[in-house]
Design an enzyme around this catalytic site. Structure first.
Site, mmCIF file in Angstrom:
data_model
loop_
_atom_site.group_PDB
_atom_site.id
_atom_site.type_symbol
_atom_site.label_atom_id
_atom_site.label_comp_id
_atom_site.label_asym_id
_atom_site.label_seq_id
_atom_site.Cartn_x
_atom_site.Cartn_y
_atom_site.Cartn_z
ATOM 1 N N LYS A 1 0.866 -1.177 0.000
ATOM 2 C CA LYS A 1 0.000 0.000 0.000
ATOM 3 C C LYS A 1 0.903 1.227 0.000
ATOM 4 O O LYS A 1 1.455 1.606 1.017
ATOM 5 C CB LYS A 1 -0.901 0.006 1.247
ATOM 6 C CG LYS A 1 -2.228 0.768 1.078
ATOM 7 C CD LYS A 1 -2.103 2.259 0.859
ATOM 8 C CE LYS A 1 -1.833 2.984 2.161
ATOM 9 N NZ LYS A 1 -1.823 4.485 1.967
ATOM 10 N N GLU B 1 9.731 1.752 10.860
ATOM 11 C CA GLU B 1 10.768 2.791 10.745
ATOM 12 C C GLU B 1 10.028 4.114 10.701
ATOM 13 O O GLU B 1 9.350 4.428 9.725
ATOM 14 C CB GLU B 1 11.616 2.565 9.494
ATOM 15 C CG GLU B 1 12.901 3.377 9.501
ATOM 16 C CD GLU B 1 12.882 4.508 8.498
ATOM 17 O OE1 GLU B 1 12.778 5.675 8.951
ATOM 18 O OE2 GLU B 1 12.980 4.243 7.293
ATOM 19 N N CYS C 1 13.370 11.126 6.356
ATOM 20 C CA CYS C 1 13.258 10.826 7.785
ATOM 21 C C CYS C 1 14.624 10.839 8.453
ATOM 22 O O CYS C 1 14.737 11.122 9.651
ATOM 23 C CB CYS C 1 12.574 9.477 7.986
ATOM 24 S SG CYS C 1 13.294 8.119 7.043
ATOM 25 N N GLU D 1 9.582 16.856 14.164
ATOM 26 C CA GLU D 1 10.012 16.594 12.790
ATOM 27 C C GLU D 1 9.265 17.524 11.837
ATOM 28 O O GLU D 1 8.034 17.480 11.745
ATOM 29 C CB GLU D 1 9.741 15.137 12.418
ATOM 30 C CG GLU D 1 10.255 14.754 11.045
ATOM 31 C CD GLU D 1 10.041 13.281 10.731
ATOM 32 O OE1 GLU D 1 10.960 12.658 10.176
ATOM 33 O OE2 GLU D 1 8.954 12.765 11.047
#
Length: 496
Positions: free
Chosen positions: A190, A265, A299, A400
């Site tokens: 997906k 992750e 990331c 973030e």
């Protein structure tokens, strides 16, 4: 793969209005209820494609196809050599379609074509080659004992769900799909709803090479739709996810009733430590790459820069000058180094953090605004941004941002550098610049992260463990670590 993008691939990527359907059981299919959503070009802001919007029924069809391929098909029963040959053939096809894949990736999410063609597509092919070869050559354990002989088998588990992000759509999908397939599982992928293009192309290419139902692709959104249905499905035994931390938390909760094996992750706010003895030219170049490549939508990005005070002013002057030299432009132009963010909505989110920085007393050294070029006005562009003088409790330092925004601060000694670097809920990666070998080992060991790059950035050996600490995830993948996740270890003991 050719080293230059063909004119035809670029023209097709710029002009074609495309439809992205699911790939289930080797066939391209629409959603069961006919639902679709639109996808836009972040350079122009214009809709350029229609995407099948998957739901529970579409996920059920894909899982059933993968289940049948695992239970009744040849894939998990092939020899390791046979799987190696087929996955290397899949890698060949990725390379043959490299220009089209690269152009589609750049149009889809704004990645400069030099990155998608020069790094992401070749790396995706390499990921399949590596795991194809690794599973064929990997050793297993035996345990001799008096009167008995025990040995371990590593058998495929079943259906693996893979949910991949939009920042490296093809490469990160391949990081998940390649080991899952190599170790004999079947897969339902997906992809992120923002980046459907190359996942669709990968599914179609795989359908040419692999047995029916081995790799399936279902498009759609997460909560309440395709993503959640995939996580909930009882016939999905493994789930590998890359994405935002709160989404990872939701996945853990949703997956708990079915006891799925998870590899997550998640987000990062990675520190980048520059000591006074570092090669400053290399550190500037590495810092620029570590935060502004892929528009900072990484990331692993070194988004918190910590510089020893003795070289702080000099380093920032060099860094700002280098950031201002980065060419901003359309992603399909060869000279572009900074393209648009993935969407206008995401740019607004990033700009919101720049506004927060101003409220917190931050000093914008460069960037913080949209480009002046009228040719880029319709796109989701933001200039590379460097912000100093923020308090350590600022949201821009703690959270973030996932964009081309770097926050910088000085430190006075090694102990302070380590303390500040570890003062974060995340623990994905870190960069460290020094010419002192003992310091490199000492500081590297003290950082609470999954990966430390010393005098480099984004170098990944697929044999090594990869993953995050703290709020950056759980589990490790790569080499034998991937085998541990994607197989069921079985011990067989024989009386002699």
């Amino acid at each position: 793969m050719e080293q230059t993008t063909t004119a035809a691939a670029v023209r097709d990527a710029q002009e074609a209005h495309v439809t992205f359907e699911h790939v289930i059981g080797g066939a391209s299919v629409a959603s069961a209820d006919g639902a679709v959503f639109e996808t836009a070009d972040p350079h122009t802001g214009a809709v350029y494609g229609t995407v099948a919007r998957g739901g529970e029924e579409d996920v059920a069809r894909a899982v059933a196809a993968a289940r049948s391929a695992f239970d009744d098909g040849p894939w998990p029963r092939l020899s390791t050599r046979e799987r190696r040959l087929l996955l290397n053939r899949l890698a060949d096809r990725i390379e043959q379609e490299g220009d089209a894949l690269a152009a589609a990736e750049s149009r889809d999410m704004g990645k400069p074509i030099s990155e998608s063609r020069g790094h992401d597509v070749p790396r995706a092919a390499y990921n399949f080659r590596f795991f194809a070869d690794f599973q064929d050559h990997a050793a297993s354990e035996s345990f001799p004992m008096s009167g008995f002989h025990s040995y371990a088998r590593h058998e495929p588990v079943g259906v693996a769900g893979a949910i991949s992000p939009w920042n490296f759509p093809l490469m990160l999908a391949s990081w998940k799909v390649a080991p899952a397939l190599a170790f004999g599982n079947t897969v339902v992928l997906k992809p992120a709803e923002q980046s459907p293009a190359t996942a669709t192309m990968l599914g179609r290419i795989a359908a040419e090479v692999l047995p029916e139902g081995v790799l399936n692709v279902v498009h759609g959104f997460g909560p309440g739709e395709a993503g959640e249905a995939l996580v909930r499905h009882p016939d999905v035994q493994l789930l590998t996810f890359t994405g935002e931390t709160t989404t990872g938390q939701a996945i853990m909760q949703t997956a708990a009733p079915t006891l799925k094996r998870l590899s997550l992750e998640l987000g990062g706010k990675s520190p980048n430590l520059v000591f006074a003895d570092a090669d400053l030219d290399a550190a500037v170049a590495g810092t620029i790459r570590g935060i502004f490549s892929n528009q900072g939508e990484v990331c692993l990005a070194g988004s918190r820069l910590l510089v020893e005070r003795a070289v702080y002013d000099e380093f920032l002057a060099r860094l700002v000058a280098a950031a201002e030299r980065l060419p901003i432009g359309p992603p399909l132009e060869e000279t572009t180094k900074v393209g648009p963010l993935v969407s206008h909505e995401h740019r607004e989110r990033v700009e919101g953090y720049v506004a927060i920085a101003a409220e917190d007393g931050g000093r914008v050294l460069t960037g913080g605004s949209r480009p002046d070029d009228p040719a880029l006005a319709a796109g989701a562009y933001l200039r590379p941004t460097v912000i100093a003088d923020l308090p350590r409790g600022s949201r821009c330092v703690r959270e973030e941002i996932f964009g081309p925004v770097l926050v910088v601060a000085p430190f006075d000694d090694e102990a302070e550098a380590i303390r500040v670097a570890n003062d974060t809920p995340y623990g994905l990666a870190a960069m460290l610049w020094t010419q002192d070998l003992r310091r490199a080992h000492r500081v590297g060991a003290a950082l609470d992260v999954g990966t430390v790059w010393v005098n480099c950035f984004f170098v990944r050996d697929l044999r090594a463990p990869f993953g995050g600490a703290k709020g950056s995830g759980m589990g490790r993948e790569g080499g034998y670590y991937s085998r541990e996740f994607f197989t069921e270890a079985k011990t067989i003991t024989m009386a002699l």
